[in-house]
Design a protein around this motif. Structure first.
Motif, PDB file in Angstrom:
ATOM      1  N   HIS A 188       0.964  -1.212  -0.035  1.00 37.45           N
ATOM      2  CA  HIS A 188      -0.092  -0.059   0.031  1.00 37.45           C
ATOM      3  C   HIS A 188       0.870   1.184   0.101  1.00 37.45           C
ATOM      4  CE1 HIS A 188      -2.829  -3.300   1.272  1.00 37.45           C
ATOM      5  NE2 HIS A 188      -3.793  -2.146   0.818  1.00 37.45           N
ATOM      6  N   ARG A 189       2.056   1.217  -0.378  1.00 32.85           N
ATOM      7  CA  ARG A 189       3.006   2.098  -0.379  1.00 32.85           C
ATOM      8  C   ARG A 189       2.414   3.180  -1.364  1.00 32.85           C
ATOM      9  NH1 ARG A 189       7.725   2.579   1.852  1.00 32.85           N
ATOM     10  NH2 ARG A 189       7.789   0.407   1.990  1.00 32.85           N
ATOM     11  N   GLY A 190       2.539   4.577  -1.136  1.00 31.21           N
ATOM     12  CA  GLY A 190       2.296   5.566  -2.034  1.00 31.21           C
ATOM     13  C   GLY A 190       0.701   6.098  -1.846  1.00 31.21           C
ATOM     14  N   ARG A 191      -0.135   5.226  -1.030  1.00 32.67           N
ATOM     15  CA  ARG A 191      -1.522   5.528  -0.955  1.00 32.67           C
ATOM     16  C   ARG A 191      -1.801   6.491   0.192  1.00 32.67           C
ATOM     17  NH1 ARG A 191      -4.870  -0.235  -2.105  1.00 32.67           N
ATOM     18  NH2 ARG A 191      -3.694  -0.888  -3.746  1.00 32.67           N
ATOM     19  N   VAL A 192      -2.901   7.302  -0.028  1.00 32.16           N
ATOM     20  CA  VAL A 192      -3.212   8.249   0.848  1.00 32.16           C
ATOM     21  C   VAL A 192      -4.497   7.844   1.699  1.00 32.16           C
ATOM     22  CG1 VAL A 192      -3.769  10.836   1.248  1.00 32.16           C
ATOM     23  CG2 VAL A 192      -2.238  10.329  -0.514  1.00 32.16           C
ATOM     24  N   VAL A 193      -4.525   7.849   2.730  1.00 29.74           N
ATOM     25  CA  VAL A 193      -5.602   7.348   3.668  1.00 29.74           C
ATOM     26  C   VAL A 193      -6.765   8.551   3.570  1.00 29.74           C
ATOM     27  CG1 VAL A 193      -4.814   8.429   5.652  1.00 29.74           C
ATOM     28  CG2 VAL A 193      -6.527   6.534   5.777  1.00 29.74           C
ATOM     29  N   GLU A 194      -7.967   7.998   3.202  1.00 34.70           N
ATOM     30  CA  GLU A 194      -9.169   8.852   3.226  1.00 34.70           C
ATOM     31  C   GLU A 194     -10.265   8.171   3.936  1.00 34.70           C
ATOM     32  OE1 GLU A 194      -9.556  11.813   2.258  1.00 34.70           O
ATOM     33  OE2 GLU A 194      -7.690  11.995   0.879  1.00 34.70           O
ATOM     34  N   PRO A 195     -10.507   8.693   5.261  1.00 27.00           N
ATOM     35  CA  PRO A 195     -11.543   7.838   6.211  1.00 27.00           C
ATOM     36  C   PRO A 195     -13.059   7.990   5.360  1.00 27.00           C
ATOM     37  CG  PRO A 195     -10.095   9.402   7.528  1.00 27.00           C
ATOM     38  CD  PRO A 195      -9.754   9.622   5.981  1.00 27.00           C
ATOM     39  N   ALA A 196     -13.621   6.944   5.654  1.00 25.14           N
ATOM     40  CA  ALA A 196     -15.050   7.043   4.836  1.00 25.14           C
ATOM     41  C   ALA A 196     -16.014   8.006   5.863  1.00 25.14           C
ATOM     42  CB  ALA A 196     -15.617   5.454   5.226  1.00 25.14           C
ATOM     43  N   THR A 197     -15.653   8.391   6.940  1.00 23.55           N
ATOM     44  CA  THR A 197     -16.306   9.371   7.617  1.00 23.55           C
ATOM     45  C   THR A 197     -15.528  10.578   8.124  1.00 23.55           C
ATOM     46  OG1 THR A 197     -16.204   8.085   9.665  1.00 23.55           O
ATOM     47  CG2 THR A 197     -18.065   7.825   8.363  1.00 23.55           C
ATOM     48  N   LYS A 198     -15.919  11.552   8.190  1.00 21.05           N
ATOM     49  CA  LYS A 198     -15.211  12.694   8.375  1.00 21.05           C
ATOM     50  C   LYS A 198     -14.734  12.743  10.078  1.00 21.05           C
ATOM     51  CE  LYS A 198     -15.049  17.883   8.674  1.00 21.05           C
ATOM     52  NZ  LYS A 198     -13.510  17.845   8.250  1.00 21.05           N
ATOM     53  N   LEU A 199     -13.456  12.545  10.460  1.00 23.98           N
ATOM     54  CA  LEU A 199     -13.043  12.593  11.856  1.00 23.98           C
ATOM     55  C   LEU A 199     -13.241  13.652  12.694  1.00 23.98           C
ATOM     56  CD1 LEU A 199      -9.834  10.329  11.193  1.00 23.98           C
ATOM     57  CD2 LEU A 199     -12.260   9.690  11.583  1.00 23.98           C
ATOM     58  N   HIS A 200     -13.470  13.752  13.743  1.00 25.67           N
ATOM     59  CA  HIS A 200     -13.946  15.014  14.649  1.00 25.67           C
ATOM     60  C   HIS A 200     -12.685  14.859  15.859  1.00 25.67           C
ATOM     61  CE1 HIS A 200     -15.971  17.596  17.437  1.00 25.67           C
ATOM     62  NE2 HIS A 200     -16.397  18.008  16.175  1.00 25.67           N
ATOM     63  N   GLN A 201     -12.412  15.889  16.435  1.00 23.85           N
ATOM     64  CA  GLN A 201     -11.641  15.794  17.534  1.00 23.85           C
ATOM     65  C   GLN A 201     -12.175  15.345  18.791  1.00 23.85           C
ATOM     66  OE1 GLN A 201     -11.287  20.174  18.045  1.00 23.85           O
ATOM     67  NE2 GLN A 201     -13.033  20.459  19.399  1.00 23.85           N
ATOM     68  N   ASP A 202     -13.647  15.163  19.023  1.00 27.04           N
ATOM     69  CA  ASP A 202     -14.100  14.441  20.030  1.00 27.04           C
ATOM     70  C   ASP A 202     -14.149  12.793  19.887  1.00 27.04           C
ATOM     71  OD1 ASP A 202     -14.264  16.753  21.462  1.00 27.04           O
ATOM     72  OD2 ASP A 202     -16.311  17.012  20.714  1.00 27.04           O
ATOM     73  N   ASP A 203     -13.609  12.704  18.686  1.00 26.49           N
ATOM     74  CA  ASP A 203     -14.023  10.747  18.602  1.00 26.49           C
ATOM     75  C   ASP A 203     -12.873  10.091  19.338  1.00 26.49           C
ATOM     76  OD1 ASP A 203     -15.545  11.478  16.534  1.00 26.49           O
ATOM     77  OD2 ASP A 203     -14.005  11.338  14.905  1.00 26.49           O
ATOM     78  N   THR A 204     -13.586   9.072  19.794  1.00 28.54           N
ATOM     79  CA  THR A 204     -12.428   8.144  20.968  1.00 28.54           C
ATOM     80  C   THR A 204     -11.318   7.754  19.750  1.00 28.54           C
ATOM     81  OG1 THR A 204     -14.325   7.623  22.447  1.00 28.54           O
ATOM     82  CG2 THR A 204     -12.384   6.126  22.236  1.00 28.54           C
ATOM     83  N   ILE A 205     -10.234   7.696  19.937  1.00 32.10           N
ATOM     84  CA  ILE A 205      -9.037   7.094  19.143  1.00 32.10           C
ATOM     85  C   ILE A 205      -8.158   6.405  20.083  1.00 32.10           C
ATOM     86  CG2 ILE A 205      -9.130   8.967  17.530  1.00 32.10           C
ATOM     87  CD1 ILE A 205      -6.721  10.015  19.445  1.00 32.10           C
ATOM     88  N   SER A 206      -8.275   6.146  21.267  1.00 37.27           N
ATOM     89  CA  SER A 206      -7.430   5.272  22.168  1.00 37.27           C
ATOM     90  C   SER A 206      -7.982   4.706  23.268  1.00 37.27           C
ATOM     91  CB  SER A 206      -6.143   6.201  22.438  1.00 37.27           C
ATOM     92  OG  SER A 206      -5.368   5.254  23.365  1.00 37.27           O
ATOM     93  N   LEU A 207      -7.907   3.302  23.582  1.00 35.07           N
ATOM     94  CA  LEU A 207      -8.510   2.682  24.755  1.00 35.07           C
ATOM     95  C   LEU A 207      -7.026   2.027  25.493  1.00 35.07           C
ATOM     96  CD1 LEU A 207     -11.348   0.721  23.251  1.00 35.07           C
ATOM     97  CD2 LEU A 207     -11.483   2.708  24.646  1.00 35.07           C
ATOM     98  N   GLN A 208      -7.054   2.711  26.629  1.00 31.75           N
ATOM     99  CA  GLN A 208      -5.784   2.299  27.338  1.00 31.75           C
ATOM    100  C   GLN A 208      -6.276   1.534  28.696  1.00 31.75           C
ATOM    101  OE1 GLN A 208      -2.365   3.337  27.269  1.00 31.75           O
ATOM    102  NE2 GLN A 208      -2.683   4.139  25.268  1.00 31.75           N
ATOM    103  N   PHE A 209      -5.709   0.045  28.725  1.00 33.41           N
ATOM    104  CA  PHE A 209      -6.086  -0.601  29.765  1.00 33.41           C
ATOM    105  C   PHE A 209      -5.418  -0.385  31.142  1.00 33.41           C
ATOM    106  CE2 PHE A 209      -8.030  -3.213  26.548  1.00 33.41           C
ATOM    107  CZ  PHE A 209      -9.113  -3.750  27.196  1.00 33.41           C
ATOM    108  N   THR A 210      -6.169  -0.138  32.276  1.00 36.49           N
ATOM    109  CA  THR A 210      -5.580   0.139  33.771  1.00 36.49           C
ATOM    110  C   THR A 210      -6.287  -0.568  34.613  1.00 36.49           C
ATOM    111  OG1 THR A 210      -4.925   1.819  34.975  1.00 36.49           O
ATOM    112  CG2 THR A 210      -6.766   2.381  33.441  1.00 36.49           C
ATOM    113  N   SER A 211      -5.654  -1.019  35.441  1.00 38.76           N
ATOM    114  CA  SER A 211      -6.444  -1.677  36.674  1.00 38.76           C
ATOM    115  C   SER A 211      -6.477  -0.654  37.628  1.00 38.76           C
ATOM    116  CB  SER A 211      -5.843  -3.116  36.951  1.00 38.76           C
ATOM    117  OG  SER A 211      -4.317  -2.519  37.550  1.00 38.76           O
ATOM    118  N   GLY A 212      -5.677   0.249  37.792  1.00 44.86           N
ATOM    119  CA  GLY A 212      -5.806   1.299  38.859  1.00 44.86           C
ATOM    120  C   GLY A 212      -5.335   0.470  40.108  1.00 44.86           C
TER     121      GLY A 212
END
Length: 608
Positions: A188-212
């Motif tokens: 896939h070298r040389g391809r530019v990613v185009e998300p199917a839906t517009k991304l927003h700054q409030d979107d969840t992008i990371s899940l971090q496991f913690t037991s606290g």
């Protein structure tokens, strides 16, 4: 009359809030610094343009595998350029990066995949952990596929991507769902990613496991806005520029690695140095020297390892003056260790940092401009755009006065939720409403702390770690700091040990310095217990010129410096202190170990 509240936003310069996604910000940095070195390892270097192109290719590969925005992509990788590409590929495509600790067992991995319904799992061919021999991941992957093939449908991984990081493995698992990382990148070298839906700054992008402080893991959901702005604020306080070099001491599967290393460097066009996938003190310190590291982060146990290497032939002549700033965080640092770092490694410019995964993660930091005495005792002041208040333990709506100890509550850059766990989310966050109707979400840290009039925060300990001896509160760091200065003691952790008379008493787990021997001649065996595996009990006659330590001497060392109720009743000798992969001492394990050892000792004594 109430004491006035401190100004908890004392930082003189307020960086602007960034209202954008991480992918869009990366594009800006690439436009400004296309040919600057973004990351280097022992085998590979990428400029910011190359980092952008290769992460685009990987994002396009994920989309070709059917991964859409919002799908979970789990990652079990060490600190490597491949891991960096995965991070950016997910952030660009909208897939939710689910970071897993490489030390997780097969059972833990499968449980995590099930909990957040992972679609794609990325792992290395060899599992690399600190100071351990590589282990093939084939057994782990077989467990993942076995879980996928069960009829209950609770594990729905459709693709597994394997990053080659070791010798070819003839036993590598053969399955149509397995893809080679390097092959996908090339295809896939040389391809530019185009998300199917517009991304927003409030979107969840990371899940971090913690037991606290619990044994049940929680998946902390973070969004673009919170972690990007956290990184922007702390990097601003470090006065980061494109000339800076970070050595990746903190693992990238941790929120701190993503914000304080990956994003902090990207925001300014700085360079990341990755000398090894799993922490190795000598390789890390070598990279600090060779790459002229300017910003250095770590936890106290890492810096202790650096101090031990300081006068080895390889590093004895180096002055480390190029290290301008950084932080020590994740666990309290005793003032005696801080003094060693300043004197032996020239690290007076490095501040402290305090936070947690749920706060994205930084809450308070001290900078190189803060007075040295504040770095000895406080974790700094709340960062811009974050607010700290001290609340009564039994009433989160009651704010305490300056100088009063209570639970540390934080507002500002917070997690969205614990994924799929509304009950624990509600228990962790208290919402207040001001007179003008403004709602504020406050994260319960579980830490006890106090603010002074200048806004500096001192964390006195985990509320659950505070030892209550006959109604008196004992703060372990106070005792630990004194014991760390005792000749013959390398490191120490203080915990509460169950006691019939007082409820809890002080127990000290001690690691001896090399060359120190312990004498139990004047001690009762029930008060000083040797739990070491590599060394049996030694007496003063075995010393041969070495430092001789007795439990009585250790207690007297504390007794002459602190009040009598802080003197450890029990001393446990151990080979090492158990820590999490990020360097936090696991005190709950020590408590369990100490109580169990005393139960066995008591049973033997009663039989006699």
């Amino acid at each position: 009359m109430s004491t006035p509240s401190p100004n908890t936003e004392q930082m003189t310069s307020q960086p602007a809030i960034l209202d954008q996604t991480i992918g869009s910000r990366l594009k800006e940095t690439v436009g400004q610094h296309p040919d600057r070195l973004a990351v280097k390892s022992t085998t590979l270097r990428l400029t910011y343009r190359e980092l952008d192109e290769q992460s685009d290719a990987l994002a396009a590969a994920l989309q070709a595998l059917g991964i859409q925005a919002g799908d979970r992509v789990a990652c079990s990788l060490g600190t490597s350029i491949a891991h960096l590409l995965v991070i950016y590929a997910c952030f660009k495509s909208g897939a939710i990066l689910t970071s897993l600790n490489p030390s997780y067992t097969s059972q833990q991995v499968v449980s995590a995949l099930r909990h957040v319904d992972v679609r794609c799992y990325i792992a290395s061919s060899d599992i690399l952990l600190p100071y351990k021999a590589p282990v093939s991941s084939s057994t782990l992957l077989k467990s993942v596929f076995a879980a996928c093939d069960q009829d209950d449908g609770q594990v729905s991984v459709s693709s597994v991507i394997v990053v080659s990081n070791g010798a070819p493995n003839e036993q590598a698992i053969q399955d149509s769902r397995v893809w080679a990382f390097e092959g996908l990148l090339e295809a896939h070298r040389g391809r530019v990613v185009e998300p199917a839906t517009k991304l927003h700054q409030d979107d969840t992008i990371s899940l971090q496991f913690t037991s606290g402080t619990t044994s049940l893991p929680k998946a902390v959901a973070l969004d673009h806005w919170s972690i990007l702005n956290n990184a922007n604020v702390v990097s601003h306080l470090w006065e980061t520029t494109c000339e800076d070099v970070f050595v990746c001491t903190v693992p990238l599967y941790h929120t701190t690695g993503i914000t304080a290393l990956v994003l902090a460097a990207m925001l300014h066009g700085a360079c990341l140095s990755m000398p090894c996938e799993a922490f190795n003190a000598q390789q890390m310190l070598r990279a600090v020297v060779e790459d002229r590291c300017t910003i250095l982060h770590g936890v106290p146990t890492m810096f202790q390892a650096f101090v031990r290497l300081r006068y080895s032939p390889e590093f004895a002549a180096h002055d480390f003056s190029h290290i301008r700033t950084g932080f020590i965080g994740a666990a309290p640092i005793v003032s005696s260790l801080r003094e060693k770092l300043n004197q032996q490694l020239n690290l007076s410019g490095i501040g402290n940092a305090y936070g947690m995964t749920e706060t994205c993660p930084a809450v308070a930091v001290s900078t190189r401009k803060d007075p040295d005495e504040q770095k000895f005792y406080s974790v700094g002041r709340p960062i811009p755009h974050a607010t700290v208040r001290i609340a009564a333990r039994d009433d989160p709506h009651q704010t305490l006065n300056v100088g009063e100890r209570g639970e540390v509550l934080v507002a500002g850059m917070l997690m969205k939720e614990y994924w799929g766990d509304p009950e624990r989310t509600a228990a962790a966050i208290t919402t207040t409403v001001s007179d003008d109707g403004i709602k504020t979400r406050w994260m319960h840290t579980g830490d006890e702390g106090v603010l002074d009039m200048q806004g500096f925060l001192t964390v006195t300990g985990r509320i659950k770690d505070i030892i209550i001896r006959g109604g008196e509160n004992i703060y372990p760091p106070e005792v630990e700091n004194v014991l760390m200065q005792c000749p013959g003691i390398e490191s120490v952790a203080v915990v509460g040990i169950d006691d019939e008379a007082y409820g809890e008493v002080v127990g000290a787990f001690i690691v001896l310095t090399i060359g120190t021997v312990i004498s139990l001649i004047e001690d009762t065996k029930s008060d000083c217990i040797d739990l070491r595996q590599t060394t049996g009990l030694q007496t003063a006659n075995d010393a041969s010129g070495s430092v001789v330590l007795t439990a009585a001497k250790a207690r007297e060392w504390v007794r002459t410096r602190l009040s009598h109720h802080l003197v450890p009743k029990y001393i446990f000798l151990v080979d090492e202190l158990p820590t999490t992969p990020t360097g936090k001492i696991e005190k709950h394990k020590l408590r369990t170990q100490g109580c169990a050892a005393l139960a066995i000792t008591g049973a033997i004594a009663s039989e006699r």
